[in-house]
Write a protein that holds these residues in place. Structure first.
Motif, PDB file in Angstrom:
ATOM      1  N   SER A 138       0.840  -1.185   0.000  1.00 12.48           N
ATOM      2  CA  SER A 138       0.000   0.000   0.000  1.00 12.48           C
ATOM      3  C   SER A 138       0.879   1.240   0.000  1.00 12.48           C
ATOM      4  N   ALA A 172      -2.120   3.957  -9.477  1.00 14.69           N
ATOM      5  CA  ALA A 172      -3.139   3.051  -8.950  1.00 14.69           C
ATOM      6  C   ALA A 172      -3.553   2.032  -9.999  1.00 14.69           C
ATOM      7  N   ALA A 176      -2.039  -1.979  -9.943  1.00 12.73           N
ATOM      8  CA  ALA A 176      -3.106  -2.879  -9.505  1.00 12.73           C
ATOM      9  C   ALA A 176      -2.805  -4.352  -9.813  1.00 12.73           C
ATOM     10  N   ASN A 179      -1.137  -6.067  -7.013  1.00 10.23           N
ATOM     11  CA  ASN A 179      -1.828  -5.974  -5.729  1.00 10.23           C
ATOM     12  C   ASN A 179      -1.239  -4.864  -4.860  1.00 10.23           C
ATOM     13  N   ARG A 181      -1.872  -1.038  -3.821  1.00 13.17           N
ATOM     14  CA  ARG A 181      -2.839   0.046  -3.841  1.00 13.17           C
ATOM     15  C   ARG A 181      -2.126   1.393  -3.684  1.00 13.17           C
ATOM     16  N   ASN A 183      -3.079   5.521  -3.041  1.00 14.85           N
ATOM     17  CA  ASN A 183      -4.117   6.497  -2.728  1.00 14.85           C
ATOM     18  C   ASN A 183      -3.512   7.830  -2.295  1.00 14.85           C
ATOM     19  N   SER A 245      -8.838  -2.622   1.765  1.00 14.67           N
ATOM     20  CA  SER A 245      -8.258  -3.436   0.689  1.00 14.67           C
ATOM     21  C   SER A 245      -8.894  -3.230  -0.685  1.00 14.67           C
ATOM     22  N   TYR A 246     -10.089  -2.639  -0.737  1.00 17.00           N
ATOM     23  CA  TYR A 246     -10.727  -2.412  -2.044  1.00 17.00           C
ATOM     24  C   TYR A 246     -10.709  -0.931  -2.422  1.00 17.00           C
ATOM     25  N   THR A 248      -8.421   1.989  -3.954  1.00 19.23           N
ATOM     26  CA  THR A 248      -7.203   2.413  -4.643  1.00 19.23           C
ATOM     27  C   THR A 248      -7.573   3.503  -5.649  1.00 19.23           C
TER      28      THR A 248
END
Length: 263
Positions: A138, A172, A176, A179, A181, A183, A245-246, A248
């Motif tokens: 992340s 992002a 992806a 995996n 992310r 932001n 987790s969902y 991004t």
């Protein structure tokens, strides 16, 4: 809520004061191990000791994020010490205040570019191999409310923080498949030394006292106050965690409602 961060490795840049310090301590409270950097060795060590009180491992590395070699060393020492990186929070001190006519088109612009935009590029590029090898990660990019509402007298920050936001949005999608992310988090008026400096600069420009500036700004914030650094940190830590987790490609405003635009 358990954010699932215990034992994770979080890198936080420019963590000796202000928002960076608050974010680093936020991860420590959740049990994440830390790698932190700053130019101020003494202040950095003080933050490291405060974080260690939460029982986590902390690697404190003096570094100037405008220097490519310092960022490389920060990443390499972190990977060597912890074995990899799960979370990166990009951060840097803000460029000087001023208007377009205050800055010639050479050194000030180049310095602001290296501080605000290129530091984020280099930090992200540095951690990417480790995150890919670990199967994900992340990245939280600290920007500003100015990416949606430009702030008067902050031309350098307005321009380059918008670039940082565009970088994060683009990555992002690119990251992806790994995996990873990416932001943005947009602080509004959060009570830090940087904000006090900006209030003083604005007060001098307008010929009033800083408290007058403060009250004028607070009148535009629906929650009626400046934010606390810990409130901002809580949002960053959540966004970096698996509980988000969902999420991004998002731009999360932590501003007490200061930004009025819909998009």
């Amino acid at each position: 809520m358990d954010l699932g961060l215990r034992g994770k490795v979080a890198m936080v840049a420019a963590a000796s004061q202000g928002l960076g310090k608050a974010v680093a301590l936020g991860f420590a409270r959740e049990g994440a191990n830390l790698a932190i950097c700053s130019r101020n060795r003494a202040a950095l060590e003080a933050v490291a000791e405060e974080a260690r009180a939460h029982g986590v491992d902390v690697l404190a590395i003096p570094a100037d994020v405008t220097r490519a070699e310092d960022i490389t060393a920060f990443v390499e020492r972190t990977v060597a010490h912890f074995g990899g990186v799960d979370i990166l929070v990009t951060n840097a001190g803000g460029p000087p205040a001023g208007t377009f006519q205050d800055f010639p088109d050479d050194a000030p612009w180049q310095a602001a570019f290296e501080l605000t935009l290129l530091s984020a590029v280099r930090l992200i590029r540095g951690v990417l191999p480790s995150m890919r090898a670990r199967g994900g990660g992340s990245i939280v990019v600290m920007t500003s409310s100015s990416i949606k509402v430009p702030i008067p007298n902050l031309i350098l920050s307005n321009v380059f923080r918008a670039g940082v936001a565009a970088l994060a949005k683009t990555l992002a999608e690119e990251f992806a498949p790994y995996n990873i992310r990416v932001n943005n988090v947009l602080p509004g008026r959060i009570a830090t030394e940087r904000l006090l400096y900006l209030d003083r600069v604005t007060a001098e420009r307008l010929g009033v006292d800083p408290e007058t500036v403060r009250q004028r700004v607070i009148a535009t914030i629906p929650l009626g106050r400046y934010g606390d650094p810990e409130e901002f940190a809580n949002a960053v830590v959540f966004l970096a965690s698996e509980r988000a987790s969902y999420i991004t490609g998002a731009s999360l405003q932590v501003d007490g409602g200061y930004i009025k635009c819909i998009y």
